[in-house]
Design a protein around this motif. Structure first.
Motif, PDB file in Angstrom:
ATOM      1  N   LEU A  90      45.279  -5.772  12.710  1.00 18.98           N
ATOM      2  CA  LEU A  90      45.339  -4.872  11.786  1.00 18.98           C
ATOM      3  C   LEU A  90      45.918  -5.721  10.244  1.00 18.98           C
ATOM      4  N   ILE A  91      46.674  -6.400  10.166  1.00 20.10           N
ATOM      5  CA  ILE A  91      47.007  -7.005   9.166  1.00 20.10           C
ATOM      6  C   ILE A  91      46.211  -7.909   8.533  1.00 20.10           C
ATOM      7  N   GLU A  92      45.198  -8.774   9.292  1.00 26.65           N
ATOM      8  CA  GLU A  92      44.151  -9.500   8.913  1.00 26.65           C
ATOM      9  C   GLU A  92      43.215  -8.335   8.191  1.00 26.65           C
ATOM     10  N   ALA A  93      42.680  -7.281   8.786  1.00 25.59           N
ATOM     11  CA  ALA A  93      41.906  -6.484   8.147  1.00 25.59           C
ATOM     12  C   ALA A  93      42.372  -6.041   6.838  1.00 25.59           C
ATOM     13  N   MET A  94      43.540  -5.647   6.825  1.00 25.84           N
ATOM     14  CA  MET A  94      44.039  -5.102   5.630  1.00 25.84           C
ATOM     15  C   MET A  94      43.844  -6.120   4.547  1.00 25.84           C
ATOM     16  N   SER A  95      44.159  -7.423   5.147  1.00 22.32           N
ATOM     17  CA  SER A  95      44.255  -8.452   4.156  1.00 22.32           C
ATOM     18  C   SER A  95      42.762  -8.697   3.445  1.00 22.32           C
ATOM     19  N   TRP A  96      41.785  -8.846   4.185  1.00 18.57           N
ATOM     20  CA  TRP A  96      40.441  -8.787   3.970  1.00 18.57           C
ATOM     21  C   TRP A  96      39.916  -7.578   2.904  1.00 18.57           C
ATOM     22  N   GLU A  97      40.606  -6.535   3.177  1.00 17.73           N
ATOM     23  CA  GLU A  97      40.249  -5.463   2.300  1.00 17.73           C
ATOM     24  C   GLU A  97      40.702  -5.665   1.174  1.00 17.73           C
ATOM     25  N   THR A  98      41.934  -6.078   1.171  1.00 13.11           N
ATOM     26  CA  THR A  98      42.667  -6.295  -0.301  1.00 13.11           C
ATOM     27  C   THR A  98      42.096  -7.032  -1.103  1.00 13.11           C
ATOM     28  N   ARG A 106      48.246  -1.001  -0.450  1.00 13.10           N
ATOM     29  CA  ARG A 106      47.975  -1.706   0.845  1.00 13.10           C
ATOM     30  C   ARG A 106      48.487  -3.053   0.673  1.00 13.10           C
ATOM     31  N   ASP A 107      48.827  -3.848  -0.317  1.00  9.61           N
ATOM     32  CA  ASP A 107      49.584  -4.892  -0.553  1.00  9.61           C
ATOM     33  C   ASP A 107      50.951  -4.602   0.082  1.00  9.61           C
ATOM     34  N   ALA A 108      51.532  -3.554  -0.659  1.00  8.95           N
ATOM     35  CA  ALA A 108      52.724  -3.259  -0.072  1.00  8.95           C
ATOM     36  C   ALA A 108      53.036  -2.915   1.443  1.00  8.95           C
ATOM     37  N   GLU A 109      52.065  -2.276   1.935  1.00 11.13           N
ATOM     38  CA  GLU A 109      52.093  -1.979   3.412  1.00 11.13           C
ATOM     39  C   GLU A 109      51.953  -3.437   4.333  1.00 11.13           C
ATOM     40  N   ILE A 110      51.198  -4.290   3.618  1.00 12.69           N
ATOM     41  CA  ILE A 110      50.982  -5.632   4.296  1.00 12.69           C
ATOM     42  C   ILE A 110      52.258  -6.271   4.316  1.00 12.69           C
ATOM     43  N   ALA A 111      53.000  -6.300   3.140  1.00 14.70           N
ATOM     44  CA  ALA A 111      54.378  -6.907   2.833  1.00 14.70           C
ATOM     45  C   ALA A 111      55.274  -6.293   3.873  1.00 14.70           C
ATOM     46  N   GLU A 112      55.339  -4.832   4.060  1.00 15.85           N
ATOM     47  CA  GLU A 112      56.244  -4.145   5.010  1.00 15.85           C
ATOM     48  C   GLU A 112      55.990  -4.668   6.325  1.00 15.85           C
ATOM     49  N   LEU A 113      54.970  -4.778   6.606  1.00 18.88           N
ATOM     50  CA  LEU A 113      54.684  -5.266   8.037  1.00 18.88           C
ATOM     51  C   LEU A 113      55.136  -6.723   8.324  1.00 18.88           C
ATOM     52  N   ALA A 152      49.654 -15.460  19.427  1.00 25.70           N
ATOM     53  CA  ALA A 152      50.020 -16.437  18.280  1.00 25.70           C
ATOM     54  C   ALA A 152      48.785 -16.633  17.448  1.00 25.70           C
ATOM     55  N   GLY A 153      47.646 -16.865  18.305  1.00 27.75           N
ATOM     56  CA  GLY A 153      46.516 -17.048  17.542  1.00 27.75           C
ATOM     57  C   GLY A 153      45.846 -16.075  16.758  1.00 27.75           C
ATOM     58  N   HIS A 154      46.282 -14.793  16.978  1.00 26.03           N
ATOM     59  CA  HIS A 154      45.796 -13.906  16.137  1.00 26.03           C
ATOM     60  C   HIS A 154      46.677 -13.606  14.974  1.00 26.03           C
ATOM     61  N   LEU A 155      48.028 -14.051  15.027  1.00 27.25           N
ATOM     62  CA  LEU A 155      48.888 -14.230  13.646  1.00 27.25           C
ATOM     63  C   LEU A 155      48.637 -15.246  12.870  1.00 27.25           C
ATOM     64  N   LEU A 156      48.189 -16.284  13.492  1.00 23.85           N
ATOM     65  CA  LEU A 156      47.810 -17.566  12.571  1.00 23.85           C
ATOM     66  C   LEU A 156      46.604 -17.078  11.726  1.00 23.85           C
ATOM     67  N   GLN A 157      45.490 -16.542  12.406  1.00 21.90           N
ATOM     68  CA  GLN A 157      44.207 -16.071  11.580  1.00 21.90           C
ATOM     69  C   GLN A 157      44.546 -14.975  10.632  1.00 21.90           C
ATOM     70  N   ALA A 158      45.672 -14.017  10.915  1.00 28.38           N
ATOM     71  CA  ALA A 158      45.928 -13.130   9.918  1.00 28.38           C
ATOM     72  C   ALA A 158      46.843 -13.684   8.557  1.00 28.38           C
ATOM     73  N   SER A 159      47.575 -14.476   8.970  1.00 31.67           N
ATOM     74  CA  SER A 159      48.249 -15.287   7.905  1.00 31.67           C
ATOM     75  C   SER A 159      47.496 -16.076   7.056  1.00 31.67           C
ATOM     76  N   VAL A 160      46.396 -16.635   7.525  1.00 37.09           N
ATOM     77  CA  VAL A 160      45.197 -17.354   6.727  1.00 37.09           C
ATOM     78  C   VAL A 160      44.558 -16.417   5.904  1.00 37.09           C
ATOM     79  N   ALA A 170      54.207 -15.378   2.649  1.00 38.85           N
ATOM     80  CA  ALA A 170      55.248 -14.964   3.669  1.00 38.85           C
ATOM     81  C   ALA A 170      54.732 -15.043   4.782  1.00 38.85           C
ATOM     82  N   LEU A 171      53.671 -14.385   5.310  1.00 35.55           N
ATOM     83  CA  LEU A 171      53.204 -14.244   6.576  1.00 35.55           C
ATOM     84  C   LEU A 171      52.771 -15.790   7.072  1.00 35.55           C
TER      85      LEU A 171
END
Length: 633
Positions: A90-98, A106-113, A152-160, A170-171
């Motif tokens: 979900l964070i990855e999706a939000m990141s691509w959307e921003t 949405r940026d603030a929501e990503i920062a919160e998560l 962990a793999g999905h976290l790495l992709q979201a962070s990128v 931060a992520l």
């Protein structure tokens, strides 16, 4: 400048950034979808689907698993062992959307998560909310089913994704600590093991690409080398379920759990590209090509067994038991895109198009708040009306549900839709290649640094005319290549009204383009019968109907027509006059005490023209039955 900021500056928001290959992918800053079929779905994704996912993850406690209170063991962890990954997707999706369109909220929501996730990370970098805390199982005690490395793999992709769209590291800092822990724990002197669900492999390679940290690539290579040694426990579905039965280099086809196999294939392509291992690259390409030729549904869906969400044997593709998980479709796009970038082979863009229009577009409801997990090609009984606030436990047939106990498909579709423009076009050594047709603006640099711009407008896929206007072009010749879909025999193309040759898998136009030049590609959109390979027993004697990239189906709203009684006249071409229809008969078959006899039953037949609808539109107007493959007269 931070590593993340430098990465964002260099990539402009691309899910995959290979260091070499025939094609260079374009980022969100270079291609923008502006209207039409996909823009509508991107808007629904932005307006509804992302918030829907967050609401359910909050409601079910999946996000709350990361809170400090949960970390102290004072709150019971909720959700399946892999629910962390849904938050990451979900964070990855939000990141691509921003990255697609700026949104401070949405940026603030990503920062919160991100802050919530960081607070749950252990001092040594380990991060998973289902293991290692007070009262929980020990870390890595269940590599077959624990999904620790998968998450962990999905976290790495979201962070990128976050780094490449915002420069916020931060992520990425959290992800690097996770990756460092994984390398320490599973490196050459660590645990000699793999995860039951591949996904860490593409995550590690992309993190290597984003940071330049060699140990991440080396760890991905080690995980791939360990596959096929049967180090995971024996299981009723066999080691193939985990892609642990045969070494990657020895396999001939994708097998076992479809999503697992495809995620692994994506990671292996990434690894082969980054290490220059062309033999490994061609091995995976051959596996994928054979899977396309023998184990893939007409829609592009993959996986025909419900029991283990797996590929079956060659040509075992039952329509009424098709599993064809949404996540498998998206994973297949990931593999096809990587192979196309590496090899330049245009047929992979055909694969992506087929899956996009017939799996991804089918998955999400019109309101963006319901979705398919699996995609049957034959719904025998009426779909049910489901309440909007009840989590569903089963994953099969229609209708779309607001949420499933396993809801990997919603966030997966959301991240694909948000990043979709990055799959539209690419740059090669000679110029620009357009792979997918949509209303889009393209502004990029060629391999030699010259700036080019295109404005593409089309009614595709409802009609086949694609107009392209050159909006920027520096002096000198360059090549514009336009994909010719495999179904598009008879396509025509003009440049400023002058006809050009249109054969093969793409139109190649090389000239000194000028601003205002206009290219018109006309793709034939006649509906056509498609016949299955005779080795597909389940649909032998049937036909399907396609129009352009769209698979059509017969749908009976309210069950008004018994689709199992329908027989189609395959000698009469489908008609397209205000909608596609096929000529057929409906036969009222008598009830018999035994369903077998030396002669088939004969019932009263009614001749009729059967209207067909795009498969991606089925089950949107209330309870219905449906079938894609139609028996012939």
């Amino acid at each position: 400048m931070t590593v993340a900021a430098r990465t964002a500056d260099l990539t402009g928001g691309r899910p995959v950034v290979p260091s070499r290959g025939v094609l260079r992918p374009l980022g969100l800053s270079e291609v923008r979808i502006t209207g039409g079929f996909w823009a509508q779905r991107q808007e629904t994704n932005s307006r509804a689907t992302l918030d829907h996912g967050r609401e359910w993850m909050d409601k079910l406690g999946w996000t709350g698993n990361f809170t400090a209170e949960a970390g102290r063991g004072s709150a019971e962890r909720r959700g399946r062992e892999f629910s962390d990954s849904e938050v990451y997707k979900l964070i990855e999706a939000m990141s691509w959307e921003t990255g697609r369109q700026a949104d401070p909220a949405r940026d603030a929501e990503i920062a919160e998560l991100t802050a919530m996730i960081a607070s749950a990370q252990a001092a040594d970098g380990y991060l998973h909310t289902a293991f290692g805390r007070p009262g929980q199982r020990a870390r890595y005690g269940d590599l077959a089913w624990g999904h620790e490395l998968y998450c962990a793999g999905h976290l790495l992709q979201a962070s990128v994704a976050r780094a490449r769209t915002s420069g916020d590291d931060a992520l990425l800092n959290v992800a690097r600590r996770v990756a460092d822990h994984v390398c320490d724990e599973f490196g050459p002197s660590g645990r000699d093991a793999v995860c039951g669900h591949p996904e860490i492999e593409p995550g590690l390679v992309e993190l290597f690409r984003a940071t330049g940290e060699q140990r991440y690539l080396d760890q991905a290579a080690l995980f791939v080398a360990r596959r096929g040694r049967r180090t995971l426990p024996r299981h009723e579905f066999g080691w193939s379920y985990f892609s642990d039965d045969i070494a990657v280099r020895e396999a001939k086809v994708l097998r076992g759990h479809a999503v697992r196999a495809l995620y692994l294939a994506a990671g292996v392509v990434d690894l082969a590209v980054e290490t220059g291992d062309d033999e490994l690259l061609e091995t995976v390409a051959a596996q994928f090509d054979r899977t396309l030729a023998r184990r893939t549904y007409l829609t592009g869906g993959m996986g025909s067994r419900h029991l283990d969400e797996a590929f079956s044997d060659d040509f075992v593709l039952p329509a009424d038991r098709a599993y064809s998980e949404t996540c498998a479709g998206i994973a297949a796009i990931m593999v096809a895109w990587r192979l196309m970038l590496a090899t330049g082979r245009e047929h992979y863009a055909d694969v992506i198009e087929r899956i996009l229009y017939n799996v991804v577009a089918t998955a999400i409801g019109d309101d963006g708040r319901s979705f398919f997990y699996a995609h049957t090609l034959h719904q025998r009984s009426l779909t049910a009306v489901l309440p909007g606030d009840v989590e569903q436990l089963g994953f099969g047939g229609g209708p779309r549900a607001p949420w499933f106990e396993v809801s990997c498909c919603l966030a997966n579709t959301a991240r694909m839709l948000a990043s979709l423009s990055t799959y539209v076009a690419s740059v090669d050594d000679d110029g620009l290649r357009v792979h997918q047709y949509a209303d889009a603006d393209i502004d990029t640099a060629l391999a030699d640094g010259r700036r080019v711009g295109l404005r593409m407008r089309t009614g595709y896929p409802d009609e086949g005319t694609v107009g392209i206007e050159v909006t920027a072009a520096e002096p000198g010749p360059w090549t514009l290549a336009l994909r010719l879909p495999s179904w598009a025999a008879g396509a025509t193309v003009t440049v400023n009204g002058e006809p050009q040759q249109a054969t093969g898998d793409r139109v190649v136009l090389r000239r000194d383009f000028a601003v205002g030049d206009r290219i018109v590609l006309a793709l034939p959109m006649r509906p056509r019968f498609t016949r299955p390979d005779p080795r597909i027993d389940a649909v032998r004697g049937c036909v399907a109907v396609e129009q352009g990239p769209i698979v059509l189906c017969a749908e009976s709203a309210g069950g008004a027509l018994d689709l199992d009684s329908l027989r189609v006249d395959a000698g009469t071409d489908p008609a397209a006059d205000g909608g596609v229809t096929v000529r057929g008969v409906a036969e009222e078959l008598p009830e018999r005490p035994w369903p077998y006899a030396d002669a088939g039953p004969v019932g009263r037949r009614t001749t009729l023209d059967v209207p067909l609808v795009p498969y991606h539109r089925w089950a949107r107007g209330g309870p219905s039955t449906m079938r894609v493959w139609l028996p012939t007269t």
